[in-house]
Design an enzyme around this catalytic site. Structure first.
Site, PDB file in Angstrom:
ATOM      1  N   CYS A   2       0.841  -1.186   0.000  1.00  0.00           N
ATOM      2  CA  CYS A   2       0.000   0.000   0.000  1.00  0.00           C
ATOM      3  C   CYS A   2       0.891   1.256   0.000  1.00  0.00           C
ATOM      4  CB  CYS A   2      -0.939   0.103   1.186  1.00  0.00           C
ATOM      5  SG  CYS A   2      -2.070  -1.269   1.305  1.00  0.00           S
ATOM      6  N   ARG A  27       4.028  -0.386  -4.706  1.00  0.00           N
ATOM      7  CA  ARG A  27       3.735  -0.886  -3.361  1.00  0.00           C
ATOM      8  C   ARG A  27       2.415  -1.644  -3.281  1.00  0.00           C
ATOM      9  NH1 ARG A  27       6.922   1.496   0.492  1.00  0.00           N
ATOM     10  NH2 ARG A  27       5.431   0.895   2.075  1.00  0.00           N
ATOM     11  N   TRP A  73      -2.790  -2.756  -1.719  1.00  0.00           N
ATOM     12  CA  TRP A  73      -2.499  -4.179  -1.888  1.00  0.00           C
ATOM     13  C   TRP A  73      -3.350  -4.868  -0.838  1.00  0.00           C
ATOM     14  CZ3 TRP A  73      -0.525  -8.370   0.826  1.00  0.00           C
ATOM     15  CH2 TRP A  73      -0.102  -9.455   0.044  1.00  0.00           C
ATOM     16  N   ASN A  97      -1.781   2.192   5.708  1.00  0.00           N
ATOM     17  CA  ASN A  97      -0.897   1.131   5.240  1.00  0.00           C
ATOM     18  C   ASN A  97      -0.492   0.319   6.460  1.00  0.00           C
ATOM     19  OD1 ASN A  97       1.094  -0.452   4.064  1.00  0.00           O
ATOM     20  ND2 ASN A  97       2.646   1.158   4.185  1.00  0.00           N
ATOM     21  N   GLY A  98      -0.729  -0.996   6.404  1.00  0.00           N
ATOM     22  CA  GLY A  98      -0.360  -1.841   7.537  1.00  0.00           C
ATOM     23  C   GLY A  98      -1.478  -2.822   7.842  1.00  0.00           C
ATOM     24  N   GLU A 468      17.277 -17.923  -7.833  1.00  0.00           N
ATOM     25  CA  GLU A 468      16.899 -16.533  -8.129  1.00  0.00           C
ATOM     26  C   GLU A 468      16.479 -16.383  -9.592  1.00  0.00           C
ATOM     27  OE1 GLU A 468      16.058 -14.056  -6.590  1.00  0.00           O
ATOM     28  OE2 GLU A 468      16.332 -12.355  -7.931  1.00  0.00           O
ATOM     29  N   LYS A 472      12.848 -15.051 -10.740  1.00  0.00           N
ATOM     30  CA  LYS A 472      12.725 -13.882 -11.621  1.00  0.00           C
ATOM     31  C   LYS A 472      11.811 -14.207 -12.789  1.00  0.00           C
ATOM     32  CE  LYS A 472      13.746 -11.314 -10.077  1.00  0.00           C
ATOM     33  NZ  LYS A 472      14.091 -10.862  -8.787  1.00  0.00           N
ATOM     34  N   GLU A 475       8.018 -14.883 -11.609  1.00  0.00           N
ATOM     35  CA  GLU A 475       7.232 -13.776 -11.063  1.00  0.00           C
ATOM     36  C   GLU A 475       6.861 -12.751 -12.123  1.00  0.00           C
ATOM     37  OE1 GLU A 475       9.165 -11.459  -7.986  1.00  0.00           O
ATOM     38  OE2 GLU A 475      11.091 -11.682  -8.956  1.00  0.00           O
ATOM     39  N   HIS A 491      15.754 -37.687  -8.778  1.00  0.00           N
ATOM     40  CA  HIS A 491      14.996 -38.231  -7.652  1.00  0.00           C
ATOM     41  C   HIS A 491      13.517 -37.874  -7.745  1.00  0.00           C
ATOM     42  CE1 HIS A 491      18.596 -39.755  -5.760  1.00  0.00           C
ATOM     43  NE2 HIS A 491      19.178 -38.613  -6.099  1.00  0.00           N
ATOM     44  N   LYS A 589       5.876  -4.535  -3.755  1.00  0.00           N
ATOM     45  CA  LYS A 589       7.331  -4.380  -3.580  1.00  0.00           C
ATOM     46  C   LYS A 589       7.757  -4.514  -2.122  1.00  0.00           C
ATOM     47  CE  LYS A 589      11.376  -3.053  -5.229  1.00  0.00           C
ATOM     48  NZ  LYS A 589      12.040  -4.115  -5.991  1.00  0.00           N
TER      49      LYS A 589
END
Ligand code: F6R
Length: 594
Positions: A2, A27, A73, A97-98, A468, A472, A475, A491, A589
């Site tokens: 947010c 955000r 968000w 926000n929170g 990573e 990348k 996402e 396996h 983010k």
């Protein structure tokens, strides 16, 4: 998570708030809204989806000089107009926000209110409204808010009939920007950079009152604070797109500069390196903790620091680490890695470590962020603002700090010579050379962008890089991708390899090279489409369909060269699939909730 922005001053507020929201959209971006004062009323416009949707609904030219905005968000309640912010209850309009942990309990206390939304934020608006009815004094209300609220909050508040913006924070970031033309609140500096570089950092339980000409900040005890003004030192350009199609590509291309700015202070001489890292040699064990890419870079750190630094290293995901039992050595260091410096789980690990009295070191990008402030020691990376949700330049800069720690410890224990420092001096040139591979990487992306599963294979350090690279790719492109330790594939997972399944293998470690190559042979035998990233020619050409050759450099820096190629593959695959590269669905983010 947010984004909040607000403005009060001489200029029309709506264009400024929209601009601010656009730069905070990383955000959160599932709905957005603005509340502004027009004549004597507070008007609210909000809409589901990205800020462009809101822009279509709102008249930018309105004669309004005070307002607050929010990009969301979703945490409580699905993304829809009614759940989006601002929320108005009685005389109070707010953006939040929170996460309010005790909002269900508060609802019982506030039983006279009727709820429009499913959010915890509307409950805060009602609480403030109730307290304001009792006290008729917003300063008193803000001073006692912490006694009622459990959880995290950054709030921007308007009160009917008052020409002020009120702001308060706990465990969610908030800054107060000041300029000659007016004053701002924002979740992050880029939101106000076009108008001012000067800001106050609000700390936990501090609150502020902004009027057209004035800002007053109160400390947690309600006393007027005389804190000093911060001045943003980076360039405004760093926070803008500058003609690039996407921030992600811009940030990938900024890596030579970002990395050098990060490491310059360390690499001029051994004395400089020692000056920065002195004392780290005393630790018997190190835990490296982070989330997502920060965890992945921690795995690179584990490998390099164990191998060269000869120190026992454990790396863990912050959300696991915080709830797991650990055995600590007497001299134990916990390294927290975070681009934003606000990630809730990483921050929780830091706080727990401090409670236990364990030493902490933070590797952080955002100056003055919670993790940076609370750790015993902080090493800032100098990546500059990273706007694309998927991290690129921050990851690379974090990797180089960990690499320098391995180098420093390696020199101390004599497993490395001081000469290795020279290798870092050419790093910008080496990374720039990898950026020249774009055309080739775009062609590789053409080969794989329509596949349903993509695998990354590697061993040891290369495996950490695979994790990573795979994150990348998935996402930003929404393709399913998995990273596998090359020896582990047979396996189980090898059953997923079929005709033309892309397998991207990273082969840079000489000690284990032949082993990885025989794993590649196994997938090739199952007709995989094999792409190899290697620092040496591969004699057996039948092992690959495409080869990306990187130069042979010291292992302490080769990961950076590999990763630039992987980032570009992810970028081009996402582009070919028409994905929203800078704002992948469902992501945000700065993850300030657990
Ligand atoms: C992936 C990505 C995330 C972050 C993670 C931690 O591209 O960016 O996995 O690495 O959310 O964020 P910070 O580093 O801000 O703690």
């Amino acid at each position: 998570m947010c984004g909040i922005v607000g403005y009060i001053g001489k200029d029309k507020c709506i264009p400024k708030i929209i601009k601010g929201l656009e730069s905070l959209e990383y955000r959160g971006y599932d709905s957005a809204g603005i509340a502004y004062k027009l004549n004597n009323d507070i008007e609210i416009v909000k809409e589901e989806g990205k800020i462009v949707n809101l822009k279509e609904l709102i008249n930018k030219d309105l004669d309004s000089y005070m307002g607050i905005g929010h990009t969301r968000w979703a945490t409580h309640g699905m993304p829809c107009t009614v759940n989006s912010h601002p929320h108005k209850v009685g005389k109070i309009t707010l953006v939040h926000n929170g996460i309010i942990e005790n909002y269900e309990k508060l609802k019982k206390y506030l039983k006279e209110y009727k709820w429009q939304s499913e959010t915890d934020s509307e409950v805060v608006a009602a609480l403030i409204d109730k307290l304001y009815q009792e006290d008729n004094d917003m300063l008193k209300v803000l001073a006692k808010l912490k006694d009622y609220l459990k959880g995290s909050y950054a709030l921007g508040v308007l009160v009917d009939g008052l020409d002020m913006i009120y702001a308060i924070r706990k465990d969610s970031p908030l800054i107060i920007g000041i300029s000659e033309d007016g004053n701002y609140i924002a979740s992050d500096v880029p939101a106000i950079l076009e108008y001012t570089k000067m800001y106050y950092l609000l700390l936990n339980d501090e609150y502020a009152v902004l009027s057209k000409n004035d800002v007053t900040i109160y400390d947690k005890d309600g006393k007027i604070s005389t804190k000093s003004l911060e001045v943003f030192e980076g360039s405004i350009d760093a926070a803008m797109k500058n003609g690039y199609d996407h921030y992600m590509l811009k940030e990938i291309e900024e890596q030579p500069k970002a990395v050098m700015e990060t490491i310059n202070e360390y690499i001029n001489s051994y004395e400089a390196l020692e000056e920065k890292l002195k004392g780290l040699e005393k630790y018997e064990a190190i835990d490296i903790v982070g989330c997502g890419s920060a965890y992945h870079v921690g795995l690179v750190g584990k490998y390099l620091i164990t191998k060269y630094g000869k120190v026992e290293v454990r790396t863990d995901i912050a959300s696991e680490y915080r709830y797991t039992e650990h055995i600590y050595r007497k001299k134990h260091l916990i390294i927290l890695i975070s681009q934003s410096g606000e990630t809730a789980d990483t921050l929780a690990v830091l706080r727990k470590a401090k409670e236990m009295g364990t030493q902490t070191l933070a590797i952080v990008n955002v100056v003055g962020s919670s993790i940076a402030r609370e750790a015993d020691k902080v090493l800032y990376i100098k990546a500059g603002p990273e706007i694309a949700v998927a991290t690129t330049k921050a990851y690379l800069c974090q990797m180089m700090i960990l690499s320098l720690i391995a180098l420093y410890l390696g020199i101390k224990n004599k497993s490395l010579s001081k000469d290795v420092l020279k290798e870092y001096k050419e790093l910008d040139k080496l990374i720039s050379d990898e950026l020249e591979n774009k055309e080739k990487l775009e062609k590789i992306a053409q080969l794989i962008y329509q596949k349903k599963d993509i695998f990354y294979l590697g061993r040891k350090l290369d495996y950490a890089l695979c994790l990573e690279a795979s994150l990348k790719l998935k996402e930003v492109s929404y393709l399913h991708s998995e990273a596998y330790a090359a020896g582990e594939l047979k396996h189980g997972t090898i059953s997923l390899i079929e005709d033309k399944t892309p397998v991207i293998s990273i082969v840079t470690d000489d000690d284990i090279r032949t082993k990885t190559l025989s794993n590649i042979k196994e997938v090739k035998a199952r007709k995989a489409l094999s792409i190899i990233i290697s620092n040496r020619e591969i004699d057996d050409k039948s092992l690959y369909d495409e080869l990306i050759l990187i130069p042979k450099v010291h292992e302490l820096i080769s990961g950076a060269l590999v990763m630039v190629n992987c980032q570009l593959i992810a970028y081009y695959v996402a582009k070919l699939n028409g994905c929203d590269i800078d704002k992948p669905r469902n992501l945000a983010k700065s993850v300030t909730v657990e």
